[in-house]
Design a protein around this motif. Structure first.
Motif, mmCIF file in Angstrom:
data_model
loop_
_atom_site.group_PDB
_atom_site.id
_atom_site.type_symbol
_atom_site.label_atom_id
_atom_site.label_comp_id
_atom_site.label_asym_id
_atom_site.label_seq_id
_atom_site.Cartn_x
_atom_site.Cartn_y
_atom_site.Cartn_z
ATOM 1 N N GLU A 299 0.828 -1.205 0.000
ATOM 2 C CA GLU A 299 0.000 0.000 0.000
ATOM 3 C C GLU A 299 0.864 1.257 0.000
ATOM 4 O O GLU A 299 0.557 2.223 -0.692
ATOM 5 N N LEU A 300 1.940 1.258 0.778
ATOM 6 C CA LEU A 300 2.822 2.421 0.816
ATOM 7 C C LEU A 300 3.474 2.675 -0.537
ATOM 8 O O LEU A 300 3.690 3.811 -0.931
ATOM 9 N N LEU A 301 3.796 1.596 -1.256
ATOM 10 C CA LEU A 301 4.413 1.741 -2.568
ATOM 11 C C LEU A 301 3.396 2.028 -3.662
ATOM 12 O O LEU A 301 3.753 2.469 -4.745
ATOM 13 N N GLY A 302 2.121 1.749 -3.388
ATOM 14 C CA GLY A 302 1.081 2.018 -4.374
ATOM 15 C C GLY A 302 1.025 0.975 -5.479
ATOM 16 O O GLY A 302 0.562 1.263 -6.576
ATOM 17 N N HIS A 303 1.463 -0.241 -5.193
ATOM 18 C CA HIS A 303 1.455 -1.301 -6.204
ATOM 19 C C HIS A 303 0.212 -2.168 -6.064
ATOM 20 O O HIS A 303 -0.462 -2.160 -5.035
ATOM 21 N N ASN A 304 -0.066 -2.957 -7.112
ATOM 22 C CA ASN A 304 -1.186 -3.896 -7.075
ATOM 23 C C ASN A 304 -0.752 -5.296 -6.671
ATOM 24 O O ASN A 304 -1.588 -6.166 -6.454
ATOM 25 N N PHE A 305 0.544 -5.529 -6.615
ATOM 26 C CA PHE A 305 1.054 -6.824 -6.168
ATOM 27 C C PHE A 305 2.363 -6.602 -5.437
ATOM 28 O O PHE A 305 2.992 -5.549 -5.534
ATOM 29 N N PHE A 306 2.791 -7.631 -4.670
ATOM 30 C CA PHE A 306 4.014 -7.513 -3.886
ATOM 31 C C PHE A 306 4.578 -8.917 -3.680
ATOM 32 O O PHE A 306 3.866 -9.814 -3.233
ATOM 33 N N VAL A 307 5.832 -9.116 -4.023
ATOM 34 C CA VAL A 307 6.505 -10.405 -3.840
ATOM 35 C C VAL A 307 7.272 -10.344 -2.525
ATOM 36 O O VAL A 307 8.015 -9.392 -2.275
ATOM 37 N N PHE A 308 7.078 -11.366 -1.667
ATOM 38 C CA PHE A 308 7.751 -11.370 -0.370
ATOM 39 C C PHE A 308 7.992 -12.800 0.095
ATOM 40 O O PHE A 308 7.430 -13.750 -0.456
ATOM 41 N N GLN A 309 8.834 -12.938 1.101
ATOM 42 C CA GLN A 309 9.072 -14.239 1.718
ATOM 43 C C GLN A 309 8.282 -14.271 3.017
ATOM 44 O O GLN A 309 8.503 -13.441 3.901
ATOM 45 N N ASP A 310 7.344 -15.202 3.117
ATOM 46 C CA ASP A 310 6.486 -15.304 4.285
ATOM 47 C C ASP A 310 7.325 -15.714 5.495
ATOM 48 O O ASP A 310 8.017 -16.740 5.467
ATOM 49 N N ALA A 311 7.278 -14.930 6.565
ATOM 50 C CA ALA A 311 8.091 -15.192 7.758
ATOM 51 C C ALA A 311 7.642 -16.452 8.494
ATOM 52 O O ALA A 311 8.429 -17.054 9.222
ATOM 53 N N GLU A 312 6.388 -16.868 8.305
ATOM 54 C CA GLU A 312 5.888 -18.057 8.997
ATOM 55 C C GLU A 312 6.293 -19.341 8.276
ATOM 56 O O GLU A 312 6.696 -20.313 8.897
ATOM 57 N N THR A 313 6.167 -19.349 6.945
ATOM 58 C CA THR A 313 6.449 -20.569 6.180
ATOM 59 C C THR A 313 7.785 -20.523 5.459
ATOM 60 O O THR A 313 8.234 -21.542 4.946
ATOM 61 N N MET A 314 8.396 -19.325 5.369
ATOM 62 C CA MET A 314 9.660 -19.094 4.667
ATOM 63 C C MET A 314 9.541 -19.390 3.171
ATOM 64 O O MET A 314 10.532 -19.609 2.501
ATOM 65 N N GLN A 315 8.321 -19.371 2.625
ATOM 66 C CA GLN A 315 8.097 -19.565 1.199
ATOM 67 C C GLN A 315 7.940 -18.223 0.508
ATOM 68 O O GLN A 315 7.413 -17.273 1.090
ATOM 69 N N VAL A 316 8.377 -18.158 -0.729
ATOM 70 C CA VAL A 316 8.153 -16.970 -1.533
ATOM 71 C C VAL A 316 6.673 -16.937 -1.902
ATOM 72 O O VAL A 316 6.116 -17.932 -2.363
ATOM 73 N N SER A 317 6.036 -15.805 -1.685
ATOM 74 C CA SER A 317 4.612 -15.661 -1.944
ATOM 75 C C SER A 317 4.373 -14.354 -2.698
ATOM 76 O O SER A 317 5.196 -13.448 -2.665
ATOM 77 N N VAL A 318 3.215 -14.283 -3.351
ATOM 78 C CA VAL A 318 2.828 -13.075 -4.067
ATOM 79 C C VAL A 318 1.519 -12.584 -3.477
ATOM 80 O O VAL A 318 0.523 -13.316 -3.452
#
Length: 197
Positions: free
Chosen positions: A161-180
């Motif tokens: 939201e701060l970046l104003g994008h419609n998607f965001f790629v991140f590594q989930d801290a709970e599962t350590m999987q790359v998620s979108v």
């Protein structure tokens, strides 16, 4: 605060530069620790609107805070004023949501601030991307590689939201999987978790 002003086409006068510096210096009243602001000005000819100035601004502050704003106006001074207002609103929103949280809640399990490099990479990619002309074939114009930082889904939502994008790629801290993370048409959010198989 380091201020970088770039012009893609045309030259920025001393008066325009002074106006940009004056307007963006006011942001330090709302957020201490701003390390740099990059302003990119482009003068465009659009079919519908005629001549417009497009101003893209990326603000980087301490604790991995990255804010981005882009505005268009027929006058450069009006575009700068609008960008400053957008950044000011984003700072207020950031402080309401993040500033009051304890330092431990804002950090991922490994002690790093959330999405520091991811956000920078996305902000740079968004600032350099330009829309393709009508009738031309879309193509990949840039490939960006970045290191993922673990973060929780709510932190990823806020960073998106701060970046104003419609998607965001991140590594989930709970599962350590790359998620979108993506914004759905109904205004809610969805998360895509890849399954290798």
């Amino acid at each position: 605060m380091e201020l970088t002003i770039k012009s893609r086409n045309g030259k920025i006068s001393d008066r325009q530069r002074a106006h940009i510096e004056e307007k963006l210096a006011k942001l330090e009243r709302y957020l201490h620790g701003i390390t740099s602001i990059t302003v990119e000005v482009q003068h465009e000819q659009q079919r519908n609107a005629g001549e417009v100035y497009r101003v893209q601004t990326t603000l980087v502050a301490e604790h991995g805070v990255i804010l981005r704003a882009e505005e268009r106006a027929p006058d450069l001074y009006a575009a700068i004023d609008e960008v400053q207002e957008v950044l000011q609103r984003q700072i207020v929103r950031y402080k309401d949501k993040y500033w009051r949280r304890s330092r431990e809640q804002r950090r991922a399990p490994n002690g790093l601030t959330p999405a520091e490099e991811v956000a920078i990479a996305e902000a740079e990619a968004a600032a350099l991307a330009t829309p393709t002309e009508v009738g031309s074939e879309a193509r990949v114009i840039r490939t960006k590689t970045f290191r993922l930082r673990p973060m929780f889904v709510d932190d990823a939502i806020e960073q998106m939201e701060l970046l104003g994008h419609n998607f965001f790629v991140f590594q989930d801290a709970e599962t350590m999987q790359v998620s979108v993370l993506y914004r759905r048409r109904d205004g809610n959010y969805g998360v895509i978790i890849p399954e290798v198989g």
